[in-house]
Design a protein around this motif. Sequence first.
Motif, PDB file in Angstrom:
ATOM      1  N   ALA A  21       0.726  -1.172  -0.175  1.00  0.00           N
ATOM      2  CA  ALA A  21       0.200   0.056  -0.112  1.00  0.00           C
ATOM      3  C   ALA A  21       1.029   1.415  -0.185  1.00  0.00           C
ATOM      4  CB  ALA A  21      -0.914   0.132   1.261  1.00  0.00           C
ATOM      5  N   ARG A  22       1.851   1.189   0.816  1.00  0.00           N
ATOM      6  CA  ARG A  22       2.915   2.495   0.787  1.00  0.00           C
ATOM      7  C   ARG A  22       3.604   2.626  -0.652  1.00  0.00           C
ATOM      8  NH1 ARG A  22       3.561   0.552   6.005  1.00  0.00           N
ATOM      9  NH2 ARG A  22       5.185  -0.942   5.362  1.00  0.00           N
ATOM     10  N   MET A  23       3.589   1.375  -1.657  1.00  0.00           N
ATOM     11  CA  MET A  23       4.131   1.595  -3.173  1.00  0.00           C
ATOM     12  C   MET A  23       2.820   2.066  -3.844  1.00  0.00           C
ATOM     13  SD  MET A  23       6.670  -1.469  -2.730  1.00  0.00           S
ATOM     14  CE  MET A  23       7.509  -1.214  -4.374  1.00  0.00           C
ATOM     15  N   GLY A  24       1.627   2.044  -3.216  1.00  0.00           N
ATOM     16  CA  GLY A  24       0.487   2.395  -4.171  1.00  0.00           C
ATOM     17  C   GLY A  24      -0.109   1.429  -4.667  1.00  0.00           C
ATOM     18  N   ILE A  25       0.070   0.111  -4.423  1.00  0.00           N
ATOM     19  CA  ILE A  25      -0.571  -1.257  -4.675  1.00  0.00           C
ATOM     20  C   ILE A  25      -1.537  -1.582  -3.821  1.00  0.00           C
ATOM     21  CG2 ILE A  25       0.091  -3.535  -5.497  1.00  0.00           C
ATOM     22  CD1 ILE A  25       2.874  -2.577  -6.278  1.00  0.00           C
ATOM     23  N   SER A  26      -2.766  -1.790  -4.245  1.00  0.00           N
ATOM     24  CA  SER A  26      -3.801  -2.250  -3.178  1.00  0.00           C
ATOM     25  C   SER A  26      -3.679  -3.786  -3.193  1.00  0.00           C
ATOM     26  CB  SER A  26      -5.082  -1.766  -3.365  1.00  0.00           C
ATOM     27  OG  SER A  26      -5.538  -1.866  -4.828  1.00  0.00           O
ATOM     28  N   ALA A  27      -4.113  -4.545  -2.015  1.00  0.00           N
ATOM     29  CA  ALA A  27      -4.089  -5.938  -1.982  1.00  0.00           C
ATOM     30  C   ALA A  27      -5.253  -6.065  -1.062  1.00  0.00           C
ATOM     31  CB  ALA A  27      -2.765  -6.628  -1.553  1.00  0.00           C
ATOM     32  N   TRP A  74      -3.143  -9.074  -7.810  1.00  0.00           N
ATOM     33  CA  TRP A  74      -3.451  -8.797  -9.195  1.00  0.00           C
ATOM     34  C   TRP A  74      -3.761 -10.145  -9.687  1.00  0.00           C
ATOM     35  CZ3 TRP A  74      -4.556  -4.174 -11.523  1.00  0.00           C
ATOM     36  CH2 TRP A  74      -4.762  -4.457 -12.880  1.00  0.00           C
ATOM     37  N   THR A  75      -4.589 -10.322 -10.855  1.00  0.00           N
ATOM     38  CA  THR A  75      -4.645 -11.610 -11.612  1.00  0.00           C
ATOM     39  C   THR A  75      -3.651 -12.056 -11.962  1.00  0.00           C
ATOM     40  OG1 THR A  75      -6.628 -10.662 -12.425  1.00  0.00           O
ATOM     41  CG2 THR A  75      -5.850 -12.451 -13.495  1.00  0.00           C
ATOM     42  N   GLY A  76      -3.464 -13.384 -11.486  1.00  0.00           N
ATOM     43  CA  GLY A  76      -2.163 -14.223 -11.656  1.00  0.00           C
ATOM     44  C   GLY A  76      -0.875 -13.960 -10.380  1.00  0.00           C
ATOM     45  N   ARG A 110      10.063  -6.853  -4.822  1.00  0.00           N
ATOM     46  CA  ARG A 110      10.052  -7.830  -5.499  1.00  0.00           C
ATOM     47  C   ARG A 110       8.648  -8.202  -6.050  1.00  0.00           C
ATOM     48  NH1 ARG A 110      12.938 -12.981  -3.158  1.00  0.00           N
ATOM     49  NH2 ARG A 110      12.693 -13.538  -5.246  1.00  0.00           N
ATOM     50  N   ILE A 111       7.675  -8.207  -5.215  1.00  0.00           N
ATOM     51  CA  ILE A 111       6.388  -8.192  -5.934  1.00  0.00           C
ATOM     52  C   ILE A 111       5.920  -7.419  -6.521  1.00  0.00           C
ATOM     53  CG2 ILE A 111       3.815  -8.781  -4.926  1.00  0.00           C
ATOM     54  CD1 ILE A 111       5.255 -10.081  -2.437  1.00  0.00           C
ATOM     55  N   ALA A 112       6.150  -6.179  -6.418  1.00  0.00           N
ATOM     56  CA  ALA A 112       6.111  -4.834  -7.237  1.00  0.00           C
ATOM     57  C   ALA A 112       6.446  -5.003  -8.477  1.00  0.00           C
ATOM     58  CB  ALA A 112       6.320  -3.475  -6.439  1.00  0.00           C
ATOM     59  N   ASP A 113       7.676  -5.737  -8.579  1.00  0.00           N
ATOM     60  CA  ASP A 113       8.504  -5.809 -10.063  1.00  0.00           C
ATOM     61  C   ASP A 113       7.287  -6.945 -10.792  1.00  0.00           C
ATOM     62  OD1 ASP A 113      10.325  -4.172  -9.217  1.00  0.00           O
ATOM     63  OD2 ASP A 113      11.835  -5.727  -8.962  1.00  0.00           O
ATOM     64  N   ARG A 114       6.941  -7.870 -10.161  1.00  0.00           N
ATOM     65  CA  ARG A 114       5.985  -8.816 -10.810  1.00  0.00           C
ATOM     66  C   ARG A 114       4.671  -8.275 -11.127  1.00  0.00           C
ATOM     67  NH1 ARG A 114       4.807 -12.172 -14.264  1.00  0.00           N
ATOM     68  NH2 ARG A 114       3.428 -13.966 -13.716  1.00  0.00           N
ATOM     69  N   TYR A 115       4.123  -7.389 -10.311  1.00  0.00           N
ATOM     70  CA  TYR A 115       2.938  -6.576 -10.604  1.00  0.00           C
ATOM     71  C   TYR A 115       3.104  -5.578 -11.810  1.00  0.00           C
ATOM     72  CZ  TYR A 115      -0.605  -3.124  -9.578  1.00  0.00           C
ATOM     73  OH  TYR A 115      -1.644  -2.019  -9.536  1.00  0.00           O
ATOM     74  N   ALA A 116       4.064  -5.218 -12.001  1.00  0.00           N
ATOM     75  CA  ALA A 116       4.522  -4.313 -13.113  1.00  0.00           C
ATOM     76  C   ALA A 116       4.627  -5.128 -14.320  1.00  0.00           C
ATOM     77  CB  ALA A 116       5.708  -3.533 -12.901  1.00  0.00           C
ATOM     78  N   GLU A 117       5.118  -6.166 -14.251  1.00  0.00           N
ATOM     79  CA  GLU A 117       5.073  -7.232 -15.551  1.00  0.00           C
ATOM     80  C   GLU A 117       3.589  -7.707 -15.905  1.00  0.00           C
ATOM     81  OE1 GLU A 117       7.210 -10.776 -14.814  1.00  0.00           O
ATOM     82  OE2 GLU A 117       9.154  -9.764 -14.191  1.00  0.00           O
ATOM     83  N   ARG A 132       1.148  -6.062 -15.224  1.00  0.00           N
ATOM     84  CA  ARG A 132       0.258  -4.903 -15.772  1.00  0.00           C
ATOM     85  C   ARG A 132       0.424  -4.623 -17.217  1.00  0.00           C
ATOM     86  NH1 ARG A 132      -2.455  -0.986 -11.785  1.00  0.00           N
ATOM     87  NH2 ARG A 132      -2.786  -0.131 -13.931  1.00  0.00           N
ATOM     88  N   GLU A 133       1.651  -4.821 -17.494  1.00  0.00           N
ATOM     89  CA  GLU A 133       2.049  -4.563 -18.960  1.00  0.00           C
ATOM     90  C   GLU A 133       1.710  -5.550 -19.875  1.00  0.00           C
ATOM     91  OE1 GLU A 133       6.304  -3.741 -18.639  1.00  0.00           O
ATOM     92  OE2 GLU A 133       5.996  -1.898 -17.263  1.00  0.00           O
ATOM     93  N   ALA A 134       1.571  -6.752 -19.510  1.00  0.00           N
ATOM     94  CA  ALA A 134       1.391  -7.967 -20.279  1.00  0.00           C
ATOM     95  C   ALA A 134      -0.268  -7.777 -20.954  1.00  0.00           C
ATOM     96  CB  ALA A 134       1.254  -9.227 -19.399  1.00  0.00           C
ATOM     97  N   PRO A 135      -0.372  -8.262 -22.055  1.00  0.00           N
ATOM     98  CA  PRO A 135      -1.743  -8.325 -22.363  1.00  0.00           C
ATOM     99  C   PRO A 135      -2.807  -9.150 -21.770  1.00  0.00           C
ATOM    100  CG  PRO A 135      -0.252  -9.219 -24.173  1.00  0.00           C
ATOM    101  CD  PRO A 135       0.418  -8.959 -22.893  1.00  0.00           C
ATOM    102  N   SER A 136      -3.931  -8.340 -21.471  1.00  0.00           N
ATOM    103  CA  SER A 136      -4.840  -8.948 -20.665  1.00  0.00           C
ATOM    104  C   SER A 136      -5.523 -10.299 -21.199  1.00  0.00           C
ATOM    105  CB  SER A 136      -6.154  -7.974 -20.451  1.00  0.00           C
ATOM    106  OG  SER A 136      -7.131  -8.662 -19.789  1.00  0.00           O
ATOM    107  N   ILE A 137      -5.679 -11.243 -19.961  1.00  0.00           N
ATOM    108  CA  ILE A 137      -6.176 -12.544 -20.481  1.00  0.00           C
ATOM    109  C   ILE A 137      -7.391 -12.445 -21.127  1.00  0.00           C
ATOM    110  CG2 ILE A 137      -6.820 -14.679 -19.473  1.00  0.00           C
ATOM    111  CD1 ILE A 137      -4.599 -14.333 -17.510  1.00  0.00           C
ATOM    112  N   VAL A 138      -8.380 -11.634 -20.262  1.00  0.00           N
ATOM    113  CA  VAL A 138      -9.909 -11.028 -21.207  1.00  0.00           C
ATOM    114  C   VAL A 138      -9.623 -10.713 -22.260  1.00  0.00           C
ATOM    115  CG1 VAL A 138     -11.891  -9.898 -20.530  1.00  0.00           C
ATOM    116  CG2 VAL A 138     -10.569 -11.028 -18.574  1.00  0.00           C
TER     117      VAL A 138
END
Length: 125
Positions: A44-50, A64-66, A105-112, A114-120
Amino acid sequence: MRHEERNAWSRCACCPEPRQPASLDPVRPLSALETANELRAALARMGISADVHEGRGLALVSVWTGLVVWTDGLWYRWWTGRRSQTGRWLYAHHSAFEPERAARRIADRYAELREAPSIVAVGAS
């Protein structure tokens, strides 16, 4: 005056107060829920809600999804998004004693993700 100790943990013959052994308070390990909440706060301090969910000695931090991080109170674990040569999912892990570093580290994966094409979006075309 001579001190005559009866034993190491009781009072000496001439001292009225009992001696106490030097000890440290034991450190209470955190529960899975507490470590999950620490991670959620660091994200949350990094701006990522969970969201945090707990049960049966484990806690999950849904980011996030995945990207779901689970903890047993000692370690954080999450899927890296990669598979081994034999097809097994590869997981990252980080000590639960360092929630801030784990969050980076989790924020790095989160950024990956978010940049990936959506599954939907991929499934809709």
